[in-house]
Design an enzyme around this catalytic site. Structure first.
Site, mmCIF file in Angstrom:
data_model
loop_
_atom_site.group_PDB
_atom_site.id
_atom_site.type_symbol
_atom_site.label_atom_id
_atom_site.label_comp_id
_atom_site.label_asym_id
_atom_site.label_seq_id
_atom_site.Cartn_x
_atom_site.Cartn_y
_atom_site.Cartn_z
ATOM 1 N N GLY A 1 49.137 26.313 56.765
ATOM 2 C CA GLY A 1 49.981 26.661 57.897
ATOM 3 C C GLY A 1 51.349 26.019 57.888
ATOM 4 N N SER A 2 51.801 25.640 59.080
ATOM 5 C CA SER A 2 53.185 25.196 59.277
ATOM 6 C C SER A 2 53.537 23.886 58.595
ATOM 7 C CB SER A 2 53.476 25.089 60.773
ATOM 8 O OG SER A 2 53.401 26.359 61.377
#
Length: 569
Positions: A276-277
């Site tokens: 993810g981020s």
């Protein structure tokens, strides 16, 4: 009258006959001695021939009998040793006492092995022999022997002992049949079984104190949030040394037979995840280093979801406005990051990912390593989604090594589980410019001070980092109710020393995480507690008066009234 007496007649050759008999006896004795000497020579000669022919085999046997080398942590604390131990076994068919009574006595002496019913089942098995304890102390042997049951027998043998139990189990691995089967035991099997080196322990980069803290904090989070599993890493950014490597669930290498597949799997290097981020700072480093972004005040349109073909990219906590570079990371905007990646282009994205090793198995001594899931085709959407950690899956160790390069001045180094002597770190390769690295450090610190990473702060340790929350891939799409939550951090940001990674696989919504499964509420607090507990051990003295200067970036942030920056990823 005269009597005549005849003299006895002596055989003239009696003396000669005696001499012949004696000579014959001497001859026979000499022949017998020669035969005996010949037999001895034959035996000795045969032994000599066997010695020459089987010298190599005897050498191998001697090597096998040599004790396996010890493994210690970076400070000399024992992690794996070879000890003299006793085994306690039983010949069920030879028992003469009452099995129920014997089983109760054994259970009283060895409660850690089982209760009375377990021992009863063992000593009444329809077999000729079975073990009751493979690693018994002399005191226990004496106590069991005092039971007075001749069917119970004892034998002395060497055993591999892991004195710290589950501590660093996945890094150490285990042995079977005298051979290393996983971890360092497998990777350095030849070194550990070398008779000439058995007296010199192998020193790992692991610090037992830091390892214990990470296992404690990560284990507490996995249990409290009912997560499927987890991973934790502490990595020296300047040497690549792994100070802590934790995979959940744990296993005990002393009782590896009781562990299942999930316990034996090392999630830090075998399992790959979409993280993810946590990828966004990497994307930003590419943009800054390649000249795509030359000003922190440059803004990107995040007023609405980004439509690319049939795909729509949106933000979990949409700002619905144009965002500059610090705001893109502080608010963890997928939309703005995707627009930046679109300008970077597929070629430059792939080039950096390859420099960071995202296309190959993690670079470390261990053998059991997972291969990243690398996109087979880099469409425009692929470039955009990989920029925020979707569509590409790597191990937590890949991420740790990448973050080390982001903050240490731009040098990527392979990770190692072996202690590195001062001045002997691998040279590594440059992946970003020093000035880009400094800018990323500022941005990471800003995320913890004013963004999604607030719960990762450890007072005095100047933590910087990034949250990453990604939905778990499922057949046909992504699970909406399960995610992988990661926090990637480094400290102290004014002079980075260590990267700390905490990852939780599929945490549940419970009161302990305020019914939130994002990294801000699950993984970030783990990092905070680990750094608070271990920072001083690692030589980083907490200091509230020192920090990296982020004033030029914080001035670019705009906050809506009542905005809570711990809510996003």
């Amino acid at each position: 009258m005269t009597a005549l007496v005849a003299r006895p007649i002596r055989h003239a050759r009696t003396g000669e006959q005696r001499q012949q008999v004696l000579a014959t006896q001497h001859l026979r004795l000499m022949v017998l001695m020669l035969l005996f000497a010949g037999a001895i020579l034959i035996v000795v000669g045969r032994l000599a021939i066997l010695g020459v022919m089987e010298g190599g085999d005897r050498g191998a046997a001697a090597a096998a009998m040599a004790p396996r080398g010890d493994i210690v942590d970076r400070n000399g604390a024992p992690l794996a040793r070879t000890i003299d131990a006793w085994t306690i076994g039983v010949h069920p068919k030879k028992l003469i006492g009452d099995p129920a009574d014997i089983a109760q006595k054994l259970a009283d002496l060895m409660p850690d092995k089982g209760d009375q019913s377990w021992f009863y089942a063992q000593i009444t098995r329809p077999v000729s022999f079975t073990y009751l304890n493979r690693r018994a102390s002399p005191a226990l042997v004496e106590a069991v022997n005092a039971i007075g049951e001749p069917g119970i027998v004892f034998e002395r043998e060497t055993q591999r002992l892991y004195p710290q139990s589950t501590l660093a189990a996945h890094a150490l691995g285990f042995i079977s049949g005298g051979r290393g089967m996983s971890g360092i035991e497998r990777a350095l099997d030849e070194r550990l079984t070398n008779p000439s080196l058995s007296g010199t322990p192998v020193a790992l980069s692991i610090d037992s104190r830091v390892q214990a803290a990470m296992e404690s904090e990560l284990g507490r989070a996995v249990g409290a949030y009912q997560a499927k599993g987890g991973a934790g890493i502490v990595l020296d950014v300047n040497t690549g040394e792994i100070v802590s490597m934790v995979s959940m669930p744990l296993f005990n290498p002393n009782r590896v037979g009781m562990a299942g597949t999930e316990e034996l799997r090392n999630n830090t290097i075998q399992s790959v995840y979409e993280l993810g981020s946590a990828f966004k700072p990497i994307t930003m480093a590419i943009a800054i280093d390649s000249g795509i972004v030359t000003s922190m005040s440059r803004r990107f349109d995040a007023t609405q979801p980004l439509q690319v073909g049939r795909f729509k990219i949106k933000d979990d906590h949409a700002q619905n406005r144009w965002l500059n570079i610090p705001e893109t990371l502080v608010h963890s905007s997928n939309i703005a990051t995707a627009r930046i990646a679109d300008e970077i282009g597929a070629a430059r994205m792939q080039q950096m990912f390859r420099k960071l090793g995202f296309d190959t198995k993690p670079d470390i001594e261990l053998r059991e390593k997972g291969r990243p899931l690398w996109p087979t085709y880099w469409a425009r959407t692929t470039t955009m989604t990989t920029a925020y950690g979707h569509g590409i899956a790597v191990t937590p160790l890949h991420l740790a090594s990448a973050y080390a390069a982001l903050v240490n001045g731009g040098i990527w180094r392979p990770a190692t589980l072996l202690k590195v002597q001062p001045g002997h770190a691998v040279q590594g390769r440059r992946v970003i410019k020093p000035e880009t690295s400094y800018r990323i450090r500022q941005l990471l610190r800003l995320i913890v001070e004013d963004g999604t990473g607030r719960k990762a702060e450890a007072p005095g340790y100047r933590v910087g980092g990034k949250t990453g929350t990604a939905e778990v891939p499922r057949a046909g799409g992504y699970a909406k109710n399960a995610n992988v939550s990661t926090f990637a951090a480094a400290f102290p940001m004014d002079a980075p020393r260590y990267v700390v990674i905490a990852m939780l696989d599929s945490p549940k919504r419970v009161a302990e995480n305020s019914f939130q499964t994002t990294a801000a509420y699950t993984a970030a607090p783990v990092v905070s507690r680990v750094i608070s507990r271990t920072g001083a051990m690692l030589g980083v003295i907490p200091d509230d008066r020192r920090d990296i200067d982020v004033s030029e970036l914080s001035g670019l942030l705009w906050h809506a009234p009542g905005e809570n920056m711990a809510d996003p990823e």
